[in-house]
Design a protein around this motif. Structure first.
Motif, PDB file in Angstrom:
ATOM      1  N   THR A  46      -2.339 -17.028  -5.763  1.00 53.86           N
ATOM      2  CA  THR A  46      -1.204 -16.330  -6.352  1.00 53.86           C
ATOM      3  C   THR A  46      -1.572 -14.889  -6.668  1.00 53.86           C
ATOM      4  O   THR A  46      -0.822 -13.960  -6.388  1.00 53.86           O
ATOM      5  N   GLU A  47      -2.736 -14.726  -7.254  1.00 54.82           N
ATOM      6  CA  GLU A  47      -3.200 -13.389  -7.634  1.00 54.82           C
ATOM      7  C   GLU A  47      -3.326 -12.492  -6.407  1.00 54.82           C
ATOM      8  O   GLU A  47      -2.925 -11.343  -6.422  1.00 54.82           O
ATOM      9  N   THR A  48      -3.858 -13.041  -5.343  1.00 54.06           N
ATOM     10  CA  THR A  48      -4.038 -12.282  -4.103  1.00 54.06           C
ATOM     11  C   THR A  48      -2.688 -11.903  -3.520  1.00 54.06           C
ATOM     12  O   THR A  48      -2.463 -10.770  -3.127  1.00 54.06           O
ATOM     13  N   THR A  49      -1.761 -12.847  -3.493  1.00 53.15           N
ATOM     14  CA  THR A  49      -0.433 -12.596  -2.953  1.00 53.15           C
ATOM     15  C   THR A  49       0.271 -11.507  -3.750  1.00 53.15           C
ATOM     16  O   THR A  49       0.888 -10.612  -3.199  1.00 53.15           O
ATOM     17  N   LYS A  50       0.132 -11.591  -5.076  1.00 53.43           N
ATOM     18  CA  LYS A  50       0.763 -10.608  -5.958  1.00 53.43           C
ATOM     19  C   LYS A  50       0.187  -9.218  -5.699  1.00 53.43           C
ATOM     20  O   LYS A  50       0.920  -8.246  -5.599  1.00 53.43           O
ATOM     21  N   ALA A  51      -1.113  -9.153  -5.562  1.00 55.89           N
ATOM     22  CA  ALA A  51      -1.782  -7.879  -5.304  1.00 55.89           C
ATOM     23  C   ALA A  51      -1.324  -7.291  -3.975  1.00 55.89           C
ATOM     24  O   ALA A  51      -1.086  -6.096  -3.863  1.00 55.89           O
ATOM     25  N   GLN A  52      -1.177  -8.146  -2.985  1.00 56.57           N
ATOM     26  CA  GLN A  52      -0.744  -7.683  -1.668  1.00 56.57           C
ATOM     27  C   GLN A  52       0.695  -7.207  -1.709  1.00 56.57           C
ATOM     28  O   GLN A  52       1.052  -6.203  -1.097  1.00 56.57           O
ATOM     29  N   ALA A  53       1.534  -7.902  -2.462  1.00 51.47           N
ATOM     30  CA  ALA A  53       2.936  -7.514  -2.598  1.00 51.47           C
ATOM     31  C   ALA A  53       3.047  -6.163  -3.294  1.00 51.47           C
ATOM     32  O   ALA A  53       3.835  -5.306  -2.899  1.00 51.47           O
ATOM     33  N   MET A  54       2.234  -5.974  -4.335  1.00 51.57           N
ATOM     34  CA  MET A  54       2.209  -4.704  -5.067  1.00 51.57           C
ATOM     35  C   MET A  54       1.791  -3.560  -4.146  1.00 51.57           C
ATOM     36  O   MET A  54       2.372  -2.488  -4.159  1.00 51.57           O
ATOM     37  N   LYS A  55       0.789  -3.817  -3.359  1.00 48.02           N
ATOM     38  CA  LYS A  55       0.252  -2.824  -2.439  1.00 48.02           C
ATOM     39  C   LYS A  55       1.320  -2.440  -1.410  1.00 48.02           C
ATOM     40  O   LYS A  55       1.526  -1.268  -1.115  1.00 48.02           O
ATOM     41  N   ALA A  56       2.002  -3.440  -0.889  1.00 46.15           N
ATOM     42  CA  ALA A  56       3.051  -3.204   0.102  1.00 46.15           C
ATOM     43  C   ALA A  56       4.195  -2.400  -0.509  1.00 46.15           C
ATOM     44  O   ALA A  56       4.719  -1.477   0.106  1.00 46.15           O
ATOM     45  N   ALA A  57       4.559  -2.747  -1.737  1.00 44.77           N
ATOM     46  CA  ALA A  57       5.640  -2.047  -2.417  1.00 44.77           C
ATOM     47  C   ALA A  57       5.270  -0.598  -2.676  1.00 44.77           C
ATOM     48  O   ALA A  57       6.085   0.306  -2.498  1.00 44.77           O
ATOM     49  N   LYS A  58       4.032  -0.377  -3.085  1.00 47.62           N
ATOM     50  CA  LYS A  58       3.564   0.985  -3.341  1.00 47.62           C
ATOM     51  C   LYS A  58       3.567   1.813  -2.058  1.00 47.62           C
ATOM     52  O   LYS A  58       3.961   2.967  -2.059  1.00 47.62           O
ATOM     53  N   ALA A  59       3.126   1.213  -0.970  1.00 45.37           N
ATOM     54  CA  ALA A  59       3.086   1.905   0.320  1.00 45.37           C
ATOM     55  C   ALA A  59       4.501   2.265   0.760  1.00 45.37           C
ATOM     56  O   ALA A  59       4.750   3.338   1.286  1.00 45.37           O
ATOM     57  N   ARG A  60       5.443   1.363   0.502  1.00 42.76           N
ATOM     58  CA  ARG A  60       6.835   1.588   0.870  1.00 42.76           C
ATOM     59  C   ARG A  60       7.416   2.749   0.052  1.00 42.76           C
ATOM     60  O   ARG A  60       8.072   3.623   0.589  1.00 42.76           O
ATOM     61  N   ASP A  61       7.158   2.708  -1.264  1.00 40.15           N
ATOM     62  CA  ASP A  61       7.648   3.782  -2.134  1.00 40.15           C
ATOM     63  C   ASP A  61       7.102   5.131  -1.697  1.00 40.15           C
ATOM     64  O   ASP A  61       7.816   6.122  -1.672  1.00 40.15           O
ATOM     65  N   LYS A  62       5.844   5.143  -1.359  1.00 42.84           N
ATOM     66  CA  LYS A  62       5.183   6.373  -0.948  1.00 42.84           C
ATOM     67  C   LYS A  62       5.825   6.907   0.337  1.00 42.84           C
ATOM     68  O   LYS A  62       6.110   8.091   0.471  1.00 42.84           O
ATOM     69  N   ALA A  63       6.076   6.007   1.278  1.00 39.06           N
ATOM     70  CA  ALA A  63       6.674   6.394   2.549  1.00 39.06           C
ATOM     71  C   ALA A  63       8.067   6.965   2.329  1.00 39.06           C
ATOM     72  O   ALA A  63       8.443   7.980   2.909  1.00 39.06           O
ATOM     73  N   GLN A  64       8.822   6.314   1.457  1.00 41.11           N
ATOM     74  CA  GLN A  64      10.181   6.790   1.164  1.00 41.11           C
ATOM     75  C   GLN A  64      10.134   8.140   0.468  1.00 41.11           C
ATOM     76  O   GLN A  64      10.948   9.006   0.745  1.00 41.11           O
ATOM     77  N   GLY A  65       9.187   8.314  -0.422  1.00 43.67           N
ATOM     78  CA  GLY A  65       9.030   9.574  -1.132  1.00 43.67           C
ATOM     79  C   GLY A  65       8.734  10.717  -0.177  1.00 43.67           C
ATOM     80  O   GLY A  65       9.308  11.790  -0.274  1.00 43.67           O
ATOM     81  N   THR A  66       7.865  10.456   0.792  1.00 45.26           N
ATOM     82  CA  THR A  66       7.514  11.460   1.793  1.00 45.26           C
ATOM     83  C   THR A  66       8.735  11.823   2.624  1.00 45.26           C
ATOM     84  O   THR A  66       9.006  12.988   2.890  1.00 45.26           O
ATOM     85  N   GLU A  67       9.493  10.804   3.001  1.00 48.48           N
ATOM     86  CA  GLU A  67      10.698  11.032   3.785  1.00 48.48           C
ATOM     87  C   GLU A  67      11.680  11.929   3.050  1.00 48.48           C
ATOM     88  O   GLU A  67      12.237  12.855   3.602  1.00 48.48           O
ATOM     89  N   ARG A  68      11.868  11.631   1.762  1.00 47.32           N
ATOM     90  CA  ARG A  68      12.790  12.422   0.951  1.00 47.32           C
ATOM     91  C   ARG A  68      12.345  13.886   0.900  1.00 47.32           C
ATOM     92  O   ARG A  68      13.152  14.785   1.017  1.00 47.32           O
ATOM     93  N   THR A  69      11.053  14.093   0.744  1.00 48.14           N
ATOM     94  CA  THR A  69      10.515  15.453   0.655  1.00 48.14           C
ATOM     95  C   THR A  69      10.775  16.217   1.947  1.00 48.14           C
ATOM     96  O   THR A  69      11.184  17.372   1.929  1.00 48.14           O
ATOM     97  N   ILE A  70      10.577  15.544   3.066  1.00 43.44           N
ATOM     98  CA  ILE A  70      10.795  16.183   4.365  1.00 43.44           C
ATOM     99  C   ILE A  70      12.277  16.536   4.531  1.00 43.44           C
ATOM    100  O   ILE A  70      12.620  17.635   4.952  1.00 43.44           O
ATOM    101  N   GLU A  71      13.150  15.597   4.162  1.00 39.87           N
ATOM    102  CA  GLU A  71      14.590  15.865   4.254  1.00 39.87           C
ATOM    103  C   GLU A  71      14.983  17.063   3.390  1.00 39.87           C
ATOM    104  O   GLU A  71      15.765  17.909   3.790  1.00 39.87           O
ATOM    105  N   GLN A  72      14.392  17.115   2.208  1.00 37.38           N
ATOM    106  CA  GLN A  72      14.662  18.207   1.275  1.00 37.38           C
ATOM    107  C   GLN A  72      14.231  19.550   1.878  1.00 37.38           C
ATOM    108  O   GLN A  72      14.962  20.536   1.815  1.00 37.38           O
ATOM    109  N   LEU A  73      13.067  19.559   2.488  1.00 40.22           N
ATOM    110  CA  LEU A  73      12.546  20.782   3.112  1.00 40.22           C
ATOM    111  C   LEU A  73      13.435  21.231   4.258  1.00 40.22           C
ATOM    112  O   LEU A  73      13.758  22.411   4.387  1.00 40.22           O
ATOM    113  N   LYS A  74      13.846  20.265   5.068  1.00 41.52           N
ATOM    114  CA  LYS A  74      14.732  20.572   6.200  1.00 41.52           C
ATOM    115  C   LYS A  74      16.022  21.189   5.690  1.00 41.52           C
ATOM    116  O   LYS A  74      16.521  22.172   6.225  1.00 41.52           O
ATOM    117  N   TYR A  75      16.564  20.599   4.629  1.00 36.43           N
ATOM    118  CA  TYR A  75      17.818  21.049   4.040  1.00 36.43           C
ATOM    119  C   TYR A  75      17.668  22.495   3.537  1.00 36.43           C
ATOM    120  O   TYR A  75      18.474  23.368   3.853  1.00 36.43           O
TER     121      TYR A  75
END
Ligand code: ZN
Length: 81
Positions: A46-75
């Protein structure tokens, strides 16, 4: 820190031990370090699964954040002309 379950090969005593990377646990009964690690702890899974889920969520947030920044720059660039 992971908790592992061990069985002593000397006296068959089973116990759980908190283990850091470099640590070698010893049997609390006979102090032997000839141990078999048991991998059947559901809590660890359970602990391992939770850690992996957290890691995946963080990576997703980071990717979305980068995307937003790029869109903002383009704008901003397209409106500075
Ligand atoms: Zn033992």
């Amino acid at each position: 820190m992971p908790i592992f379950e061990y069985r002593c090969k000397g006296c068959q005593h089973e116990f759980e031990a908190l283990v850091r990377k470099a640590d070698v646990p010893e049997c609390p009964s006979c102090k032997a370090t000839d141990l078999e690690r048991l991998l059947s702890l559901p809590a660890l899974k359970t602990e391992t699964t939770k850690a992996q889920a957290m890691k995946a969520a963080k990576a997703r947030d980071k990717a979305q954040g980068t995307e937003r920044t790029i869109e903002q720059l383009k704008y901003e660039r397209s409106h500075n002309d």
